[in-house]
Write a protein that holds these residues in place. Structure first.
Motif, short mmCIF file in Angstrom:
data_model
loop_
_atom_site.label_atom_id
_atom_site.label_comp_id
_atom_site.label_asym_id
_atom_site.label_seq_id
_atom_site.Cartn_x
_atom_site.Cartn_y
_atom_site.Cartn_z
N SER A 1 -0.25 5.57 -7.74
CA SER A 1 -0.86 6.78 -8.29
C SER A 1 -2.38 6.73 -8.40
N PHE A 2 -2.96 5.52 -8.45
CA PHE A 2 -4.40 5.46 -8.75
C PHE A 2 -5.13 4.50 -7.81
N ASP A 3 -6.44 4.59 -7.93
CA ASP A 3 -7.32 3.69 -7.19
C ASP A 3 -7.31 2.33 -7.89
N VAL A 4 -6.83 1.30 -7.20
CA VAL A 4 -6.72 -0.03 -7.80
C VAL A 4 -7.57 -1.01 -6.98
N LYS A 5 -8.39 -1.78 -7.70
CA LYS A 5 -9.22 -2.79 -7.06
C LYS A 5 -8.57 -4.15 -7.30
N PRO A 6 -8.02 -4.79 -6.23
CA PRO A 6 -7.33 -6.07 -6.43
C PRO A 6 -8.30 -7.25 -6.29
N ASN A 7 -7.99 -8.32 -7.00
CA ASN A 7 -8.73 -9.57 -6.88
C ASN A 7 -7.71 -10.68 -7.12
N GLY A 8 -7.50 -11.51 -6.08
CA GLY A 8 -6.52 -12.59 -6.20
C GLY A 8 -5.16 -12.20 -5.65
N PHE A 9 -4.99 -10.98 -5.17
CA PHE A 9 -3.79 -10.53 -4.46
C PHE A 9 -4.23 -9.43 -3.49
N GLU A 10 -3.27 -8.87 -2.71
CA GLU A 10 -3.66 -7.99 -1.61
C GLU A 10 -2.93 -6.64 -1.68
N ILE A 11 -3.64 -5.57 -1.35
CA ILE A 11 -3.02 -4.24 -1.17
C ILE A 11 -3.22 -3.85 0.29
N LYS A 12 -2.10 -3.64 1.01
CA LYS A 12 -2.17 -3.31 2.44
C LYS A 12 -1.74 -1.86 2.68
N PRO A 13 -2.69 -0.98 3.04
CA PRO A 13 -2.30 0.39 3.41
C PRO A 13 -1.51 0.37 4.74
N GLN A 14 -0.44 1.21 4.84
CA GLN A 14 0.37 1.27 6.05
C GLN A 14 0.57 2.73 6.44
N LYS A 15 0.44 2.99 7.73
CA LYS A 15 0.68 4.34 8.24
C LYS A 15 1.63 4.25 9.43
N TYR A 16 2.67 5.09 9.39
CA TYR A 16 3.65 5.14 10.47
C TYR A 16 3.97 6.60 10.77
N ARG A 17 4.48 6.84 11.96
CA ARG A 17 5.06 8.16 12.29
C ARG A 17 6.48 8.16 11.70
N PRO A 18 6.80 9.12 10.84
CA PRO A 18 8.12 9.10 10.19
C PRO A 18 9.25 9.36 11.19
N LYS A 19 10.40 8.70 10.97
CA LYS A 19 11.61 8.95 11.76
C LYS A 19 12.64 9.59 10.84
N PRO A 20 13.06 10.81 11.15
CA PRO A 20 13.96 11.54 10.23
C PRO A 20 15.40 11.00 10.25
N HIS A 21 15.98 10.89 9.08
CA HIS A 21 17.38 10.50 8.93
C HIS A 21 18.09 11.60 8.16
N LEU A 22 19.19 12.11 8.73
CA LEU A 22 19.99 13.14 8.05
C LEU A 22 21.35 12.55 7.73
N ASN A 23 21.56 12.29 6.46
CA ASN A 23 22.85 11.77 6.00
C ASN A 23 23.70 12.92 5.45
N PHE A 24 25.01 12.79 5.55
CA PHE A 24 25.87 13.80 4.94
C PHE A 24 27.00 13.12 4.19
N SER A 25 27.45 13.80 3.13
CA SER A 25 28.56 13.27 2.32
C SER A 25 29.31 14.43 1.70
N GLU A 26 30.56 14.19 1.34
CA GLU A 26 31.40 15.21 0.73
C GLU A 26 31.15 15.23 -0.77
N ILE A 27 31.04 16.43 -1.33
CA ILE A 27 30.83 16.53 -2.78
C ILE A 27 31.73 17.62 -3.34
#
Length: 977
Positions: A240-266
């Motif tokens: 949720s916020f801008d975090v400045k790390p020191n002593g650990f790592e934050i890795k931004p990741q970007k991907y093209r999304p792959k859609p998944h359509l699940n179905f179930s009985e309700i």
């Protein structure tokens, strides 16, 4: 101190701290001096008195004042105190340090904080102050910062612990807020007051995240709780916020999304909660279909991470623990492509909202079958949820049906393909007929039969015969044509059957040599048509209007059968009253026919005698009595005249005639339907067994949709099935030589005594019926309603019909006798019809008194034919009294040129039959019809209701459709008003 509106004043907003509720605002107006400065003269302002100061307030001020009213102590007390407590008692109880109500405290805090946030958003261009301790609302002016501040959270990890602290920047400059008497005046979201300026923050940060640091440099997280703290707290912080790390790592990741359509009985009960809309959608869900819904759930795969489409977070963070540190994978979602995939589904008519969609099971799998391949080509992965109980098949589905003409029937064959499995078409029969859409495949998967197949093939299965090989009788040609035209079956047939497509191709047949007389052109066409259905071994229904000569067309066919090798006698069944009419017509047109009248108590019960005759005349009653005997003979034709006699398929008469055996079958009727569409099923099933399926199928597929739902598609469908086997012509179409028929409605005024009797009875039944309607509903009130309407109708005719002691007169009787005397005096003849024999008896007495001679016919009359001939041939007999039930059909009474209908009822078809006793071939004069209606009675109401309620779908499926069952409370109210 009062502020005067006649002098300058200013609205201001003043911040103060409540002992229990925290920071609040109050609104004031303050008088302004000549220098434009605020004075000490001020007055509290609320929604109650704001209008007094409207001259210096704008819309925003009015909204602010209303919001500020909602957070004042009294408003909070009123909203949250269930009892009438004083403010001191209420707050001391709720905020007691040891026994206080924590849940109430949280509820009150949330209520106030939400409103404080809204107030602060609106204060940017308003004069705002801190209230002095002496209550001065303008003690110290404060500003609301125009721009939003930003927060960065720092986590500094070292060998022993982690230091956690925030930094704040405003317009790029660091804001030193710690140990500076800063105050959080709102928490949801955070608003920070520092040095007389109030700041808000980007991303709507919760004030509780800043509160610990107002008087503290940092929070220390020991190494012993580090992993748990990082996983639960830091992960959500990074999302949720801008975090400045020191002593650990934050890795931004970007991907093209792959859609998944699940179905179930309700279950349908779960739909409302899943859609999250409280019930607006739930109300549309059929609660009875408890497990007939399919939930589609859309998610997106980003690398190794799966994100639910309904998840509102645009950034998703997961933590990975390394050997000596942590990596936070910060997944940034691709909103543009996600929306494109949602739009692709919408283009294919699956509306996904909040990542989900719900469809009926049949519709869901139909949608999957139609769209699966295209979705996979677009990159969708479509699969069943592991939570769903059944293993559903979602592969390719197809059906291939073939129909081939055999000698006397059609053979039906076909295959259904579910992916790799090939199933014989016949295996779907029970599923289609019972509307069971689940088919169990050999591998244990459940295939869902497409919804459209139930509509496309239900008639084929309902009408077909055979357990291992489906066959269809030739009279289902219309159905075969529809399947072929709809590309639902490949059909192979002989050229001969093509004649069935259009009646224009019916071959002209010469009249038999032994037929005396001539047939009018339309009668000759009818005679040709009878050959047409016979040659194809179909049963036929000759349904011409009354009086167009159904008798003579039938006799011509019977004479043809005699001359062309009929191997056995034909049986002609009719109401007893018509036996002599048929005998007379046969002697006139087909004198060579050898006719046996098989009637009477002393009839010779021996079928051996039939071989010496061409035609056996009998009644429905005799067939019912002698069924077992008549079943032993194989007739050439069985012909039913006035075939509406078998309209009730469960009656003994219907069962009896259906059990007889013959080479050909024919029915004659002017009204194929009298009360219900089921009348049609009964008669069609006699001439062409199986044409309309069994009773259960017909009731569900045709009767209910047509009668209750007014389904025009089903009506047209039914017509298409029966059209080839019914020939119906109207007088207006074919018998143009007939003189015109002129109809009148004569309104009769009640006498005073009659009106008194009517009103007394009406009041009694009105109260009784309307009370019963309220308490028991329409179903349990029908008998009482019929009883009441019957009494009122009888009184409208003549009160003595219900009260033998009545000595007064009847307005209707006076008018009927006046017109009767006038008609007789001018030398005309009149038929007088009534539904009530009692009414005819009253007319009879008056005619006797007036010495007017007449003929008479009701259900007990023995010498029926004698009465008919007397009226037809004796000029001195000018009046014929006839009960509607006994004389409404079959009689030829062309000597009359006037017809009186004394007591009209729901069904105009019955009245039309009565009129047609006179208005038929042979009539030379205009026929005048008079309906007698008593004014201000139920008769007048019935006439209006008849015009409003009875809408003839066609001339075939017509009449009242059991109108009494469809009357609304309003209709009943009107009838009895």
């Amino acid at each position: 101190m009062k502020v005067y509106t006649t002098q300058p004043f200013q609205v201001i907003y003043s911040l103060f701290e409540h002992e229990y509720l925290g920071y609040l605002f109050e609104s004031f107006v303050v008088q302004i001096n000549t220098k434009g400065q605020l004075t000490l003269q001020h007055q509290n302002i609320s929604a109650k008195n704001a209008d007094e100061f409207a001259s210096r307030l704008d819309d925003k001020d009015f909204k602010l004042i209303a919001l500020i009213d909602q957070i004042q102590q009294d408003a909070v007390l009123k909203k949250f105190s269930p009892k009438k407590l004083s403010p001191a008692d209420f707050f001391l109880k709720v905020y007691d340090p040891e026994k206080g109500d924590r849940n109430m405290q949280e509820a009150i805090s949330h209520y106030i904080q939400v409103r404080m946030g809204k107030i602060l958003e609106m204060l940017e261009d308003r004069r705002t102050f801190i209230m002095g301790k002496d209550g001065d609302p303008a003690w110290k002016e404060i500003q609301v910062a125009a721009d939003k501040a930003t927060v960065r959270f720092h986590l500094h990890r070292n060998e022993d612990n982690t230091h956690y602290y925030p930094t704040i920047k405003y317009k790029g400059e660091k804001l030193n807020f710690q140990y500076r008497n800063a105050a959080l005046i709102c928490y949801e979201p955070a608003w920070l007051m520092l040095d007389e300026v109030v700041y808000s923050f980007e991303n709507g940060i919760d004030g509780k995240k800043l509160q610990p640091f107002l008087n503290k440099k940092f929070i220390l997280i020991p190494r012993s709780v580090e992993e748990n703290y990082y996983r639960k707290f830091v992960t959500s912080l990074v999302e949720s916020f801008d975090v400045k790390p020191n002593g650990f790592e934050i890795k931004p990741q970007k991907y093209r999304p792959k859609p998944h359509l699940n179905f179930s009985e309700i279950k349908s009960a779960e739909v409302s909660a899943l859609l999250g809309n409280g019930g607006s959608e739930a109300s549309k869900v059929d609660k009875a279909a408890a497990a007939d819904k399919i939930l589609f759930n859309l998610s997106f795969r980003y690398g190794d991470h799966m994100v639910e489409a309904q998840d509102a977070k645009r950034i998703s963070v997961s933590m990975e623990k390394t050997e000596d540190s942590y990596i936070f994978h910060k997944l940034i979602r691709d909103a543009v492509h996600e929306k494109q995939y949602v739009k692709e589904l919408a283009n294919r008519e699956l509306e996904v909202k909040n990542g989900q969609a719900v469809l009926d099971k049949g519709a869901a799998f139909s949608w999957l079958n139609n769209n699966l391949q295209a979705l996979e080509e677009l990159g969708f992965t479509v699969e069943q949820s592991e939570k769903s109980g059944k293993n559903y098949f979602i592969g390719e589905i197809s059906v291939n049906v073939g129909i081939t003409e055999n000698n006397d029937w059609f053979d039906i064959y076909g295959t259904v393909r579910f992916g790799e499995f090939e199933i014989p078409f016949i295996k779907l029969k029970n599923h289609i007929l019972t509307r069971n859409n689940e088919y169990l495949l050999p591998n244990g998967q459940v295939a869902i039969i497409p919804e459209e197949w139930f509509t496309q093939y239900i008639e084929l299965f309902a009408f077909s015969e055979g357990e291992h090989q489906l066959t269809l009788r030739k009279h289902h040609m219309a159905l075969v044509n529809d399947l072929q035209n709809g590309n639902l079956a490949q059909v192979t047939m002989t050229r001969k059957l093509e004649k069935l497509r259009e009646f224009d191709e019916i071959e002209d047949k010469p009249l038999p040599a032994g037929f005396l007389g001539e047939l009018r052109p339309y009668q000759k066409a009818g005679y040709n048509w009878l050959h047409f259905v016979k040659d194809y071994k179909f049963g036929g229904c000759l349904a011409d209007d009354m009086g167009l000569g159904k008798t003579v067309q039938t006799l011509a066919m019977l004479q043809h059968r005699k001359e062309n090798g009929a191997e056995s006698a034909s049986l002609l069944v009719m109401p007893t009253s018509l036996i002599y009419n048929w005998l007379n017509e046969a002697q006139k047109f087909t004198p060579e026919l050898r006719i046996l009248t098989y009637t009477g108590t002393y009839r010779d019960k021996n079928v051996e005698q039939f071989k010496d005759y061409d035609l056996v005349l009998t009644s429905y009653g005799i067939v019912r009595l002698d069924t077992e005997l008549l079943k032993t003979y194989y007739f050439d034709y069985i012909i039913l005249d006035e075939s509406q006699a078998i309209k009730n398929p469960d009656s003994n008469t219907s069962k009896a005639v259906r059990s007889l055996k013959s080479r050909h079958r024919l029915i004659l009727t002017g009204t194929p339907v009298e009360n219900s569409t089921m009348d049609l099923w009964s008669q069609m099933s006699f001439i062409n067994p199986g044409l309309l399926g069994n009773q259960h199928f017909f009731r569900n597929e045709f009767l209910k949709p047509i009668e209750k739902e007014k389904d025009e598609h089903k009506t047209r469908r039914l017509h298409a099935l029966i059209k080839p086997f019914i020939l119906r012509r109207h007088k207006s179409q074919v018998a143009r030589e007939l003189p015109p028929k002129i109809e009148h409605t004569t309104f009769c005024k009640m006498t005073e005594e009659q009106e008194h009797a009517y009103e007394e009875t009406k009041s009694y039944y009105r109260n009784k019926i309307l009370t019963s309607l309220e308490e028991n509903g329409p179903g349990n009130t029908q008998f009482m309603l019929l009883q009441g309407l019957m009494k009122l109708r009888q009184i409208a005719n003549h009160p003595s019909m219900t009260d033998p002691a009545y000595e007064g007169e009847s307005g209707k009787l006076k008018e009927v006798m006046r017109m009767t005397k006038s008609i007789v005096a001018k030398g005309h003849k009149v038929l007088i019809f009534s539904q009530f024999v009692k009414h005819l008896e009253i007319i009879r007495q008056v005619l006797n008194e007036k010495e007017i001679t007449y003929a008479y016919l009701d259900g007990n009359t023995k010498n029926r034919q004698q009465q008919v001939e007397l009226f037809q041939n004796d000029p001195s007999i000018q009046v014929f009294l006839i009960s509607l039930k006994a004389g409404g059909v079959g009689l030829n009474l062309t000597a009359a040129d006037y017809v009186f209908i004394l007591d009209p009822w729901w069904n105009p078809a019955v009245e039309a039959q009565a009129v047609d006793r006179a208005h038929r071939i042979g009539q030379q004069n205009k026929v005048f019809t008079y309906k007698f209606i008593t004014k201000d009675t139920v008769e007048e109401k019935i006439l209006a209701l008849q015009n409003r309620k009875i809408q003839l779908v066609t001339d075939l499926i017509s009449t009242d459709e059991n109108i009494i069952k469809s009357l609304t409370k309003e209709d009943i109210d009107n009838l009895l008003s």
